[in-house]
Design an enzyme around this catalytic site. Structure first.
Site, short mmCIF file in Angstrom:
data_model
loop_
_atom_site.label_atom_id
_atom_site.label_comp_id
_atom_site.label_asym_id
_atom_site.label_seq_id
_atom_site.Cartn_x
_atom_site.Cartn_y
_atom_site.Cartn_z
N ASN A 18 0.84 -1.19 0.00
CA ASN A 18 0.00 0.00 0.00
C ASN A 18 0.88 1.25 0.00
O ASN A 18 1.97 1.26 0.57
CB ASN A 18 -1.00 -0.01 1.16
CG ASN A 18 -0.38 -0.14 2.53
OD1 ASN A 18 0.56 -0.89 2.74
ND2 ASN A 18 -0.94 0.58 3.50
N CYS B 57 -3.52 13.29 0.59
CA CYS B 57 -4.89 13.52 0.14
C CYS B 57 -5.65 12.21 0.22
O CYS B 57 -6.33 11.81 -0.70
CB CYS B 57 -4.86 14.06 -1.29
SG CYS B 57 -6.48 14.39 -1.96
N GLU C 190 -3.13 -4.74 -3.08
CA GLU C 190 -3.69 -5.64 -4.10
C GLU C 190 -3.76 -4.95 -5.46
O GLU C 190 -3.36 -5.51 -6.47
CB GLU C 190 -5.11 -6.09 -3.69
CG GLU C 190 -5.17 -6.81 -2.35
CD GLU C 190 -5.44 -5.89 -1.17
OE1 GLU C 190 -6.10 -6.36 -0.23
OE2 GLU C 190 -5.01 -4.72 -1.16
#
Length: 167
Positions: free
Chosen positions: A67, A72, A80
């Site tokens: 990730n 923002c 994934e």
């Protein structure tokens, strides 16, 4: 049956495997380990919630992702989607499995709704391994994660040609 226990990084010469879409347990454990390693590269200064993914292609190439957050918030990308996007950019469109890892100790990590739909884009009959840091895992199919799903094949189904105007 004899299996070589090294899944390999893309670009290496494909090795012949005698197992079709079924992924033997030793390979699942290796795939989960690779998702845990991918988690180490996560950029998550806001949530502090690391996630890694390891995607297994049909020719046994493993593509990892983590990730990546953004100040923002909504512009971040999940592990994934990161792994699948990397695979697609390398020409892959079909997959055997994806393993997902996080730091959650008491429950298996599960893909968010957006990732479930993103995974579904590439088929509903492949495996998703939800894992814990200790290496234990829960195997689910894409169909089980996203039942009664909408996919690319739905776009070619018969549609109403004219929409009546409301009075």
């Amino acid at each position: 049956m004899h299996f070589v226990l090294d899944l390999f990084v893309c670009g290496a010469q494909p090795r012949h495997r005698c197992w079709g879409s079924h992924v033997p347990d030793p390979f699942v454990k290796k795939l989960i380990q690779q998702s845990q390693e991918a988690k180490q590269a996560a950029y998550c200064p806001y949530s502090k919630f690391r996630v890694g993914a390891a995607l297994l292609t049909l020719d046994d190439c493993v593509i990892t992702g983590c990730n990546v957050e953004n100040a923002c918030y909504n512009l971040g990308i999940c592990a994934e989607r990161n792994a699948i996007s990397k695979a697609v950019s390398q020409g892959y469109r079909s997959f055997k499995a994806i393993a997902i890892a996080s730091d959650l100790e008491e429950q298996f990590i599960s893909p968010c709704g957006g990732c479930r739909q993103f995974i579904r884009e590439f088929g509903s009959k492949w495996d998703v391994y939800l894992s814990k840091p200790d290496g234990s895992y829960l195997k689910m199919s894409v169909d089980e994660l996203l039942p009664v799903s909408f996919g690319p094949e739905d776009l070619s189904m018969k549609k109403v040609l004219a929409i009546p105007h409301e009075a």
